[in-house]
Design a protein around this motif. Structure first.
Motif, mmCIF file in Angstrom:
data_model
loop_
_atom_site.group_PDB
_atom_site.id
_atom_site.type_symbol
_atom_site.label_atom_id
_atom_site.label_comp_id
_atom_site.label_asym_id
_atom_site.label_seq_id
_atom_site.Cartn_x
_atom_site.Cartn_y
_atom_site.Cartn_z
ATOM 1 N N LEU A 65 -16.974 7.649 12.058
ATOM 2 C CA LEU A 65 -15.588 8.127 12.089
ATOM 3 C C LEU A 65 -14.616 6.956 12.017
ATOM 4 O O LEU A 65 -13.604 7.012 11.311
ATOM 5 N N ILE A 66 -14.926 5.901 12.770
ATOM 6 C CA ILE A 66 -14.035 4.738 12.765
ATOM 7 C C ILE A 66 -13.997 4.116 11.374
ATOM 8 O O ILE A 66 -12.932 3.781 10.854
ATOM 9 N N VAL A 67 -15.172 3.976 10.773
ATOM 10 C CA VAL A 67 -15.209 3.370 9.437
ATOM 11 C C VAL A 67 -14.436 4.242 8.450
ATOM 12 O O VAL A 67 -13.683 3.738 7.605
ATOM 13 N N LEU A 68 -14.543 5.571 8.596
ATOM 14 C CA LEU A 68 -13.789 6.465 7.731
ATOM 15 C C LEU A 68 -12.288 6.258 7.916
ATOM 16 O O LEU A 68 -11.523 6.178 6.942
ATOM 17 N N ALA A 69 -11.863 6.134 9.186
ATOM 18 C CA ALA A 69 -10.445 5.914 9.478
ATOM 19 C C ALA A 69 -9.983 4.613 8.827
ATOM 20 O O ALA A 69 -8.942 4.563 8.155
ATOM 21 N N PHE A 70 -10.765 3.532 8.997
ATOM 22 C CA PHE A 70 -10.436 2.249 8.359
ATOM 23 C C PHE A 70 -10.240 2.453 6.861
ATOM 24 O O PHE A 70 -9.280 1.967 6.267
ATOM 25 N N HIS A 71 -11.172 3.184 6.273
ATOM 26 C CA HIS A 71 -11.159 3.366 4.829
ATOM 27 C C HIS A 71 -9.895 4.095 4.379
ATOM 28 O O HIS A 71 -9.225 3.695 3.421
ATOM 29 N N ARG A 72 -9.526 5.165 5.129
ATOM 30 C CA ARG A 72 -8.367 5.948 4.722
ATOM 31 C C ARG A 72 -7.076 5.177 4.918
ATOM 32 O O ARG A 72 -6.155 5.259 4.105
ATOM 33 N N ILE A 73 -7.011 4.424 6.006
ATOM 34 C CA ILE A 73 -5.819 3.601 6.237
ATOM 35 C C ILE A 73 -5.673 2.602 5.105
ATOM 36 O O ILE A 73 -4.599 2.411 4.532
ATOM 37 N N ASN A 74 -6.799 1.962 4.754
ATOM 38 C CA ASN A 74 -6.771 0.970 3.681
ATOM 39 C C ASN A 74 -6.296 1.586 2.375
ATOM 40 O O ASN A 74 -5.459 1.016 1.666
ATOM 41 N N LYS A 75 -6.812 2.768 2.061
ATOM 42 C CA LYS A 75 -6.432 3.443 0.821
ATOM 43 C C LYS A 75 -4.929 3.671 0.777
ATOM 44 O O LYS A 75 -4.284 3.463 -0.243
ATOM 45 N N HIS A 76 -4.380 4.102 1.936
ATOM 46 C CA HIS A 76 -2.944 4.358 1.983
ATOM 47 C C HIS A 76 -2.148 3.080 1.721
ATOM 48 O O HIS A 76 -1.227 3.057 0.912
ATOM 49 N N TYR A 77 -2.511 1.998 2.408
ATOM 50 C CA TYR A 77 -1.769 0.751 2.228
ATOM 51 C C TYR A 77 -1.842 0.266 0.786
ATOM 52 O O TYR A 77 -0.870 -0.228 0.225
ATOM 53 N N GLU A 78 -3.037 0.388 0.197
ATOM 54 C CA GLU A 78 -3.178 -0.052 -1.195
ATOM 55 C C GLU A 78 -2.258 0.762 -2.099
ATOM 56 O O GLU A 78 -1.591 0.233 -2.981
#
Lengths: 608, 608
Positions: free
Chosen positions: B441-454
């Motif tokens: 779940l944490i890794v998924l959250a990291f991934h989604r946050i990153n996608k948004h910033y990009e």
């Protein structure tokens, strides 16, 4: 989606001109406005016996003269509220009467007292009805609070749908309850007449009783008077009646008075004649019903309708509270949102507020709201006394034709109500002292709210305030965080406004950053002046506010207006907001609250 | 006032260029970064004995070879983390190593696992320390949770003051603990050498034991390895060291390793030689101390410093968590607020977040956080394994001079850590399964946050996005609620902007009101065009939005920009806000989020 849910729960919005269709005929009005008063029959007679039993069973015959006393008070109240209805046909009841005749503060005491009382009505009656249900089904007992809260929510939703719809649904149980009690009283009287009940069960009237005192009798009388709470509701809710509203309201009040008198005296008489003693396990009405019918269908019918009417008594609060709140809001004593009609033309803010506050009360008392009953009774008798006294003064001042009988009626009413109020304070002080604290607090709150609204009105009125300062020109300040598309957009907008001066402001945390950014900017947008404010303490707000202060001071000298343009990201999804530092919100709040500058927000909708 | 309180609690703000003075020398760094690892000595040996006792006391001699196994693992970890420090001198530890060598997702697993681990460190160690205190003073027992929370708050405040200040205060207890344990071990060894302890108390090494199994020995080894949590902290916190940071960090790590090895092996040996059995009432260290010194001052000194170091072990989390968070924030995997330095130059958002989350954990587990220890141990061995494997790959790929011994060190480390991780999953699955849920779940959250910033970056960059649409002219819409000073002010402002068109909009609920207002307006401000939008459903937002839609559609055709000017009352006191209907907020929110129009707020400061 929320809109759709709202539609399902409370129905489609109604147009303002559909208001006429939302008015009540007498049958429906009687049902929803008298449920509180009529439900009192379920506990009023019991309250009298509970006081008398502290002496002995032999004292029970006193319930007959005390019952007659309550009936006299009821007649006085009905007659004098009829007079109030015709004198104040726009509703408002005790609040308006007291305010107009006795002055602002007595009015506020009456109004505040009634507002609190309606909240207590809802909490107390829903809890009592829930208790009746959980007594019948003990497995539900641990969910008492939850069930009570669900009932409050249901009644709130029903009232949000509008008064006509709630009246159509709620009329049946009320009339069924009246019917059930009439059958009970009729059957009981028939039993007595046919000799089915032996007179030996009760001490004859006039039997001397050891230890009886005036104090005790007064206390029993005061307890019995709690059956009269709710009598005032109709006078608050006149605007809900069909035209001619005052006449219809007065007739409804009379019918309610007659029903209440019959049911109350019938119950008191049967309880006395059957020699019923109040016990914890069964209410007085339930004992009468059991002695009359045994555990037959009729017994359960009477028990069921009693539980229902106890819950529906809450509905009287929902009819009266919002209209009283409208009156207070129009006079600027409570927030003006209470005077706004909702989607279904009801005063939804009042309805919701009533629901929320009574749920809070139920939660705070964990559903055990019985200890609030005396508080709730005294909260009614204070406005009763004030409104009767107000009417007395009105007749003495205005002396309209035939004023003497009217004066006599109101004087009698005022005197009895004042006595009851005193008796309450004398005999139940330990339970009702909180009213001495919260009533003054409520009146103080009313006063401060009123002062604020008056001050605002004064400041906004064109005739009283200083003429506006003319605006000779505009200075635009544009805080920038980098060289991006967002900044480009805001800068273009600033240029299009034809301001006299545009200043971009950049706030670097490091000295090196400062020179670098200045160079980049001068290449990118040489036509907009850039000011950099090095912020060694890494604060954005502080240096920006200081700079705006300086600009504003100069601008004011020549009547220039300062505008700050702030770009703001609007992310596509709500949770994205926590990923951005919300600097634009902070700047905007700081500027609006602390400075006299105009803030322009340029939205930048993120597409991904 | 809030500012003053903040000053008292955390001190005056520091300038960015004072950062150098906030760096740590080796003595202080050792104290705050090794407290977690050193404190493990207080429970690590005990964990081994607790597993062995499930067979019999005769099995205790296995603690010696298991202890040697742990020491080997420690040496491998210290050596390989030294290599990590020199290879990645900017800190970030396991996260950076795994990301660079194994790829994004292994990096995120290591980083997420460590973030959670530091929260667990704080919760577990503060609870353990509080337990030690409440065991000594049983009257405090019912306040365990409260005391633990207060300790977390104190440590959080200390860290908000800055790393130098917290290090100066926290160094003493750490060195006192080390001193106390050395005295204990020294005295114990002297006792043994002088024959004060009979060898009969323990089964000799090599005694055959019934029922011993490899599974059990592995389990004991894994439990003992929990003493190695915290070894990685220094590699995360390299930026906190004085220059030359990597060299100082590596030296500190070596010293910490030597101290840990001495204290751990000393304790294991004494426990074995004294024949100590773990009991509920007293810890192993406390039993050794009692046998060595009796209940003298030294005994209490050892107990006191042990309690202190357990609490201070939390501080290691405070040093490592914010710096790991900065690395993740800079790579755009967590909100960027974690990369912002606070008033005292520490990464205060990370510090506060760590404090809040660990308080929540303590409250959720009511201070009984022992069951989290295995979770916490496995949460360290996953990043250990990943970082060692990462280093292996690095040496194989880059083959720098002398890479073979380095590769051997890291391979040994990786192999042992992987084994320990497996053993944890095999032997304690019931306690550590949650990690299999929350890590993904944490890794998924990291991934989604990153996608948004990009995505945001992409949209803002001047080079990649479409060129801005030029603004050819301006249309201003001015919602008005009456004829007041506020409206006059806004209208004057609108006129001063030289817009091409100004439209005042009035929304009456009643038809009669409409004509009346139009007449009044045309007399008052004939130069501004008024549009009235009759709203039969009494909504302001809906008709306004519809109107703005129409205007905007037309405006867009000719590249005109629509601006809505909204006046807003700013009352003098906060509570006054509930007395106003906040229509301006609602309109502003609706406009910004749903439309592409610019919103200008004209504040009107009420003076009373």
């Amino acid at each position: 989606m929320l809109v759709a849910l709202k539609r399902i729960l409370i129905g489609r919005p109604l147009k303002s001109n559909e208001l006429g269709e939302q008015k009540l005929n007498k049958t429906k009005a009687l049902a929803i406005l008298s449920s509180d008063a009529l439900s009192s029959v379920a506990y009023g007679p019991e309250q009298i016996l509970l006081v008398l039993i502290t002496i002995s069973i032999a004292a029970f015959w006193y319930s007959i003269p005390i019952g007659i006393g309550v009936l006299i008070l009821l007649v006085a109240l009905i007659l004098s509220y009829r007079q109030i209805i015709f004198a104040y046909p726009h509703g408002g009841g005790a609040y308006v009467v007291s305010k107009e005749n006795l002055g602002k503060y007595p009015g506020l005491v009456a109004g505040g007292s009634l507002l609190v009382d309606y909240i207590l009505t809802v909490a107390v009656s829903v809890s009592a009805g829930t208790d009746a249900i959980t007594s019948a089904f003990p497995t539900l007992h641990e969910h008492t609070v939850g069930i009570a809260v669900v009932f409050v929510i249901l009644i709130t939703l029903l009232n949000l749908r509008g008064v006509t719809e709630s009246a159509s649904i709620l009329a049946y149980p009320v009339y069924l309850f009246v019917l059930a009690l009439f059958i009970l009283i009729g059957a009981g009287l028939y039993n007595i007449a046919s000799g089915g009940v032996s007179a030996a069960q009760h001490a004859p009237i006039g039997t001397p009783v050891m230890g009886i005192s005036l104090f005790l009798l007064l206390r029993a009388f005061a307890s019995g008077s709690s059956a009269l709470t709710g009598v005032e509701a109709i006078s608050n809710a006149i605007p809900n009646f069909r035209d001619p509203a005052p006449k219809n309201a007065a007739r409804t009040l009379t019918v309610m008075g007659i029903l209440l008198a019959l049911l109350f005296s019938g119950t008191v008489f049967l309880a006395y004649y059957y020699g019923i003693t109040p016990i914890v396990e069964a209410t007085v009405v339930s004992q009468i019903a059991e002695q009359t019918f045994g555990r037959t269908f009729m017994y359960f019918f009477i028990q069921g309708t009693t539980a229902l009417i106890l819950i529906l008594a809450a509905n009287t609060g929902y009819s009266a509270f919002p209209l009283l709140a409208v009156n207070l809001a129009k006079d600027k004593f409570i927030p003006r949102m209470f005077a706004v009609r909702g989607d279904r033309l009801g005063y939804s803010n009042g309805i919701i507020m009533l629901g929320v506050l009574s749920i809070l009360l139920i939660l705070a008392f964990k559903g055990q709201t019985e200890q609030l009953i005396p508080l709730y009774a005294v909260g009614v008798f204070i406005p009763f006394t004030l409104s009767q006294s107000g009417m007395m003064l009105k007749w003495i001042r205005q002396k309209p034709p035939g004023w003497v009988p009217k004066l006599i009626i109101n004087t009698t009413g005022a005197f009895i109500c004042l006595t009851v109020t005193f008796v309450f304070f004398l005999t139940k002080f330990t339970q009702i002292w909180p009213i001495l604290i919260f009533l003054p607090l409520i009146v103080l709150a009313f006063h401060r709210i009123n002062k604020h609204y008056e001050a605002v009105g004064e400041q906004l009125r064109l005739t009283t305030c200083e003429p506006a300062v003319p605006i000779e020109g505009n200075v635009i300040i544009l805080p920038v965080a980098g060289i991006t598309h967002v900044v480009e957009h805001s800068a273009n907008y600033a240029k299009s406004l034809g301001a006299d001066q545009i200043i971009a402001v950049y706030i670097p945390f490091e000295r090196e950053d400062e020179a670098k950014f200045e160079e980049k900017w001068s290449k990118w947008m040489p036509d907009v002046r850039l000011v950099t404010l090095h912020s060694p303490y890494r604060s954005i707000i502080q240096p920006l506010m200081k700079f705006i202060d300086t600009v504003e001071r100069k601008a004011r000298e020549s009547n220039y207006q300062v505008t700050v343009i702030i770009p703001q990201f609007i992310p596509k999804k709500g949770w994205h907001n926590i990923l951005h530092n919300q600097t634009s919100f902070t700047i905007r709040a700081a500027l609006l609250y602390r400075k006299d500058v105009i803030v322009t927000t340029v939205p930048y909708h993120l597409k991904k």
